[in-house]
Scaffold this motif. Structure first.
Motif, PDB file in Angstrom:
ATOM      1  N   ASP A 171      -1.107   7.517  75.808  1.00 48.19           N
ATOM      2  CA  ASP A 171      -0.806   6.138  75.430  1.00 48.19           C
ATOM      3  C   ASP A 171      -0.030   6.152  74.114  1.00 48.19           C
ATOM      4  N   ALA A 172       1.269   6.162  74.221  1.00 47.74           N
ATOM      5  CA  ALA A 172       2.125   6.294  73.037  1.00 47.74           C
ATOM      6  C   ALA A 172       2.383   4.945  72.387  1.00 47.74           C
ATOM      7  N   ASP A 173       2.465   4.977  71.070  1.00 47.12           N
ATOM      8  CA  ASP A 173       2.899   3.799  70.320  1.00 47.12           C
ATOM      9  C   ASP A 173       4.410   3.794  70.165  1.00 47.12           C
ATOM     10  N   ARG A 174       4.985   5.004  70.136  1.00 45.28           N
ATOM     11  CA  ARG A 174       6.429   5.132  69.978  1.00 45.28           C
ATOM     12  C   ARG A 174       6.916   6.325  70.783  1.00 45.28           C
ATOM     13  N   VAL A 175       8.113   6.204  71.316  1.00 46.69           N
ATOM     14  CA  VAL A 175       8.728   7.288  72.087  1.00 46.69           C
ATOM     15  C   VAL A 175      10.118   7.543  71.527  1.00 46.69           C
ATOM     16  N   VAL A 176      10.424   8.808  71.272  1.00 46.02           N
ATOM     17  CA  VAL A 176      11.789   9.207  70.945  1.00 46.02           C
ATOM     18  C   VAL A 176      12.347   9.913  72.168  1.00 46.02           C
ATOM     19  N   THR A 177      13.287   9.270  72.840  1.00 41.89           N
ATOM     20  CA  THR A 177      13.922   9.887  73.999  1.00 41.89           C
ATOM     21  C   THR A 177      15.331  10.294  73.631  1.00 41.89           C
ATOM     22  N   PHE A 178      15.928  11.172  74.423  1.00 42.90           N
ATOM     23  CA  PHE A 178      17.153  11.828  73.994  1.00 42.90           C
ATOM     24  C   PHE A 178      18.362  11.458  74.859  1.00 42.90           C
ATOM     25  N   HIS A 179      19.463  11.248  74.207  1.00 42.82           N
ATOM     26  CA  HIS A 179      20.773  11.013  74.800  1.00 42.82           C
ATOM     27  C   HIS A 179      20.933   9.613  75.375  1.00 42.82           C
ATOM     28  N   ASP A 180      19.983   9.186  76.225  1.00 41.07           N
ATOM     29  CA  ASP A 180      20.068   7.867  76.840  1.00 41.07           C
ATOM     30  C   ASP A 180      18.663   7.476  77.295  1.00 41.07           C
ATOM     31  N   GLU A 181      18.446   6.178  77.439  1.00 46.08           N
ATOM     32  CA  GLU A 181      17.128   5.723  77.852  1.00 46.08           C
ATOM     33  C   GLU A 181      16.867   6.085  79.309  1.00 46.08           C
ATOM     34  N   LYS A 182      15.622   6.410  79.615  1.00 45.35           N
ATOM     35  CA  LYS A 182      15.216   6.721  80.978  1.00 45.35           C
ATOM     36  C   LYS A 182      14.678   5.445  81.640  1.00 45.35           C
ATOM     37  N   PRO A 183      14.903   5.263  82.940  1.00 44.52           N
ATOM     38  CA  PRO A 183      14.581   3.989  83.599  1.00 44.52           C
ATOM     39  C   PRO A 183      13.138   3.522  83.413  1.00 44.52           C
ATOM     40  N   GLY A 184      12.180   4.457  83.447  1.00 40.63           N
ATOM     41  CA  GLY A 184      10.785   4.055  83.397  1.00 40.63           C
ATOM     42  C   GLY A 184      10.283   3.658  82.024  1.00 40.63           C
ATOM     43  N   LEU A 185      11.030   3.958  80.967  1.00 43.60           N
ATOM     44  CA  LEU A 185      10.537   3.705  79.616  1.00 43.60           C
ATOM     45  C   LEU A 185      10.487   2.220  79.282  1.00 43.60           C
ATOM     46  N   SER A 186      11.299   1.417  79.962  1.00 39.29           N
ATOM     47  CA  SER A 186      11.314  -0.023  79.667  1.00 39.29           C
ATOM     48  C   SER A 186      10.026  -0.709  80.081  1.00 39.29           C
ATOM     49  N   THR A 187       9.243  -0.046  80.919  1.00 35.94           N
ATOM     50  CA  THR A 187       7.977  -0.649  81.372  1.00 35.94           C
ATOM     51  C   THR A 187       6.826  -0.369  80.414  1.00 35.94           C
ATOM     52  N   LEU A 188       7.036   0.476  79.417  1.00 33.28           N
ATOM     53  CA  LEU A 188       5.947   0.904  78.541  1.00 33.28           C
ATOM     54  C   LEU A 188       5.704  -0.092  77.415  1.00 33.28           C
ATOM     55  N   ASP A 189       4.458  -0.149  76.990  1.00 28.75           N
ATOM     56  CA  ASP A 189       4.104  -0.937  75.809  1.00 28.75           C
ATOM     57  C   ASP A 189       4.229  -0.031  74.589  1.00 28.75           C
ATOM     58  N   ALA A 190       5.458   0.356  74.315  1.00 31.35           N
ATOM     59  CA  ALA A 190       5.727   1.280  73.213  1.00 31.35           C
ATOM     60  C   ALA A 190       7.145   1.039  72.710  1.00 31.35           C
ATOM     61  N   GLU A 191       7.354   1.322  71.435  1.00 28.33           N
ATOM     62  CA  GLU A 191       8.697   1.235  70.876  1.00 28.33           C
ATOM     63  C   GLU A 191       9.471   2.477  71.297  1.00 28.33           C
ATOM     64  N   VAL A 192      10.640   2.279  71.880  1.00 27.25           N
ATOM     65  CA  VAL A 192      11.445   3.395  72.377  1.00 27.25           C
ATOM     66  C   VAL A 192      12.713   3.523  71.537  1.00 27.25           C
ATOM     67  N   THR A 193      12.941   4.720  71.006  1.00 27.79           N
ATOM     68  CA  THR A 193      14.149   5.026  70.254  1.00 27.79           C
ATOM     69  C   THR A 193      14.969   6.041  71.027  1.00 27.79           C
ATOM     70  N   VAL A 194      16.241   5.769  71.199  1.00 24.86           N
ATOM     71  CA  VAL A 194      17.141   6.717  71.844  1.00 24.86           C
ATOM     72  C   VAL A 194      17.876   7.495  70.760  1.00 24.86           C
ATOM     73  N   ALA A 195      17.709   8.804  70.769  1.00 27.37           N
ATOM     74  CA  ALA A 195      18.325   9.658  69.742  1.00 27.37           C
ATOM     75  C   ALA A 195      19.559  10.353  70.294  1.00 27.37           C
ATOM     76  N   ASP A 196      20.651  10.257  69.575  1.00 25.59           N
ATOM     77  CA  ASP A 196      21.871  10.997  69.896  1.00 25.59           C
ATOM     78  C   ASP A 196      21.680  12.424  69.418  1.00 25.59           C
ATOM     79  N   ILE A 197      21.663  13.381  70.353  1.00 30.98           N
ATOM     80  CA  ILE A 197      21.403  14.771  69.982  1.00 30.98           C
ATOM     81  C   ILE A 197      22.660  15.644  70.105  1.00 30.98           C
ATOM     82  N   GLY A 198      23.811  15.006  70.266  1.00 32.11           N
ATOM     83  CA  GLY A 198      25.054  15.763  70.257  1.00 32.11           C
ATOM     84  C   GLY A 198      25.555  16.215  71.609  1.00 32.11           C
TER      85      GLY A 198
END
Length: 477
Positions: A171-198
Motif C-alpha cells: 500500500d504505497a503512499d507515493r510511486v516513482v515510475t520511470f519514463h512514462d506512466e503505466k496504465p494501472g497506476l491511475s487507479t491507485l490511491d497514491a501520488e505518482v511521479t513520472v521520472a525521466d531517466i534518459g
C-alpha cells in the motif's frame, strides 16, 4: 502512457541505441532518492526492501544517494541469487562501501525496525499475478509499518497495466515510475511521479530488438496456436505468391495456403514442397471467384492479398468485392492496394505500399523521413487502416501511433523483397496487433537483408531474405 510489455521493449531498444541499462538504473535510483528526500527530513530513518531483480537494483542505487539519512537495505534473498549483473554490481557497491546492507534469507527474520520511510523495491512492472513468498510476507511487513511508503516503478503486487492485485500488495503512499506512466497506476490511491531517466525518444520511435520480445512461445504450444495464413495471389506472376507464402512460414505461421488460378498452380507448387495450394478455375482472379476466396479466408487468421495478382480490371473488381465483404484481418500489397481508398470495409487492413504505390492510393510522401512520417500518419488516419510505407526509412502507422524502421539496405531494391515483407506481416499479424506486426516484420525483413548483404554483398535475391528471417526474428533477451 506505456504498458509493461512495451516498456520492456523500449528498455531493450534504448540499450541497442548505446544507452546502457546500468546507466538507466543509475538514473532510476537517483529519481527514487529524490522522492525519498521529499518525504523525509535529513537524518530520518529509511528502510529499503529490495528484491533480486532490476527493481531491487534501482533501490540499491537509491541508497547511495541517501547518505544524509539512516538507511538500511534489506535484500530479500541471497546475494548470489540476484538475477541480473547490473543489480548484482549495485549490491556489491553497497557492500564494498560498507552500507548497512543485509541479506534476508528467511522472510520470517525480516525486521524493518521503526523507519520514517519504507522504500518498496521488491518487484517491478514485468511481474504479474499474486505475490509469492518471500515477497508476500515482505509486503505485509511494509504495510504494517507506521511509516510512509514509496514504491519503485509500481507497488509490488499491483499489475502495472490494470491496477489490480491478485493478493497482498504494498500500500504505497507515493510511486516513482520511470519514463512514462503505466496504465494501472491511475487507479491507485497514491501520488505518482513520472521520472525521466534518459531513455531517448528514438527508443520508442524506431523499431529495434526490443520489439522481438513480443514473440515468445510457451512450451505447451500446439499446432495452430501461431496462426494460419491464406495468400491470395498469382496469375500474371507466379514467384510473388510463392515468396509471400514461404516468408509467412519462415516468420512463424503454422499453416500457409495459397489461393491462385489453376492455370499457374503447378508452377507455384514447384517453388516449394512446403506450399499448400487451393486453386480456382481460370487464368486470373475474377469476381466469380470471390465467394470461394471468402470461404477460404474464413478458415484462416490472416489473408495476404495481392502478390502477383496483376492489375487487370476484372481482378481489381474482385479485390473490391472481397474487401467490401471481408471482416477479418488482411495484408494488402501490390496492385490490390490501389482499390483500398475507395472501399468501405469492416476488415482490418495492413497496407504495404512503396512510395509510388502510396501516391496511387492518394497519399503524399517526401524525401525527408520525418516529413514523410507525418504525411503518412495523416493519410493513415483518413484511410482508417495501418500503413507500412516502404523506403530507406520504412514508416509504420495507424494514424495515432507511428513507428519508423531503419534496417535494410539498397540491395533490397531487387524484386520480391516486398512480397517477403507482406508474407512476414501476415504471419506476425496472427499473433500481434496489426501495427506491431507491421513494425516487427519491417525490422526483421530489413535485418535479414542486412545479413544477406554482409555475407554476400549486393546482388541479393528475395529468397536470401526468406532463409534469414528466422534468425532475424530471434528474441534477444
Amino acid at each position: 502512457m506505456i504498458t509493461s510489455d512495451r516498456m520492456a521493449a523500449v528498455d531493450r531498444n534504448a540499450e541497442a541505441l548505446s544507452v546502457p541499462r546500468k546507466q538507466l538504473m543509475e538514473s532510476s535510483g537517483n529519481a527514487v532518492a529524490r522522492a525519498a528526500r521529499d518525504l523525509v527530513e535529513p537524518g530520518g530513518r529509511i528502510a529499503i526492501v529490495a528484491g533480486r531483480g532490476n527493481n531491487g537494483g534501482d533501490a540499491f542505487v537509491a541508497a547511495r544517494f541517501l547518505d544524509a539519512y539512516d538507511v538500511t537495505v534489506h535484500l530479500l534473498g541471497r546475494p548470489e541469487s540476484i538475477a541480473t549483473d547490473i543489480a548484482r554490481e549495485n549490491w556489491e557497491a553497497l557492500r564494498a562501501a560498507e552500507y548497512d546492507a543485509r541479506p534476508v534469507t528467511d522472510s520470517a527474520d525480516l525486521d524493518l525496525g521503526d523507519p520514517d520511510l519504507a522504500i518498496d523495491g521488491l518487484l517491478g512492472t514485468g511481474v504479474t499475478g499474486a505475490l509469492r513468498e518471500p515477497e508476500a510476507t515482505a509486503a505485509g511487513a511494509i504495510n504494517d509499518l507506521d511509516a510512509a511508503v514509496l514504491s519503485v516503478d509500481v507497488p509490488s503486487g499491483v499489475d502495472a497495466d490494470t491496477g489490480e492485485a491478485a493478493g497482498v500488495r504494498v500500500d504505497a503512499d507515493r510511486v516513482v515510475t520511470f519514463h512514462d506512466e503505466k496504465p494501472g497506476l491511475s487507479t491507485l490511491d497514491a501520488e505518482v511521479t513520472v521520472a525521466d531517466i534518459g531513455i531517448p525518444e528514438a527508443a520508442e520511435l524506431f523499431t529495434g530488438p526490443g520489439d522481438l520480445l513480443a514473440l515468445g512461445r510457451p512450451s505447451e504450444s500446439h499446432k495452430g496456436d501461431f496462426g494460419q495464413v491464406l495468400v491470395v495471389g498469382g496469375g500474371p506472376y507466379t514467384g510473388a505468391p510463392a515468396l509471400a507464402a514461404q516468408s509467412a512460414l519462415r516468420a512463424g505461421a503454422d499453416l500457409v495456403r495459397v489461393a491462385c488460378p489453376d492455370a499457374v498452380a503447378r508452377e507455384i507448387q514447384g517453388y516449394s514442397e512446403n506450399l499448400i495450394l487451393r486453386p480456382y478455375d481460370g487464368e486470373r482472379l475474377s469476381p466469380e471467384h470471390v465467394d470461394r476466396i471468402l470461404e477460404l479466408a474464413a478458415d484462416h487468421d490472416v489473408t495476404v492479398f495481392g502478390p502477383g495478382l496483376g492489375g487487370h480490371e476484372e481482378t481489381l473488381a474482385a479485390v473490391r468485392d472481397f474487401l467490401e465483404r471481408y471482416v477479418g484481418t488482411a495484408v494488402v500489397d501490390a496492385d490490390a492496394l490501389q482499390v483500398v481508398p475507395e472501399v468501405d470495409t469492416d476488415a482490418t487492413l495492413v497496407c504495404t505500399p512503396h512510395q509510388g504505390e502510396l501516391r496511387k492510393m492518394g497519399g503524399e510522401t517526401d524525401s525527408d523521413w520525418r516529413t514523410r512520417a507525418d504525411l503518412v500518419s495523416e493519410f493513415a488516419a483518413d484511410l482508417g487502416h495501418v500503413l507500412l510505407v516502404k523506403g530507406a526509412y520504412d514508416v509504420i502507422t495507424d494514424g495515432a501511433e507511428t513507428r519508423v524502421n531503419r534496417t535494410g539496405n539498397p540491395g533490397m531494391t531487387v524484386g520480391g523483397t516486398g512480397d517477403v515483407l507482406a508474407g512476414a506481416v501476415g504471419a506476425l499479424a496472427c499473433v500481434l496487433s496489426p501495427l506491431q506486426a507491421a513494425a516487427v516484420a519491417a525490422y526483421a525483413n530489413g535485418s535479414a537483408g542486412d545479413a544477406a548483404v554482409e555475407e554476400n554483398g549486393y546482388g541479393l535475391l528475395a529468397t536470401d531474405l526468406i532463409d534469414r528471417l528466422p534468425a532475424a526474428l530471434r528474441r534477444d533477451e
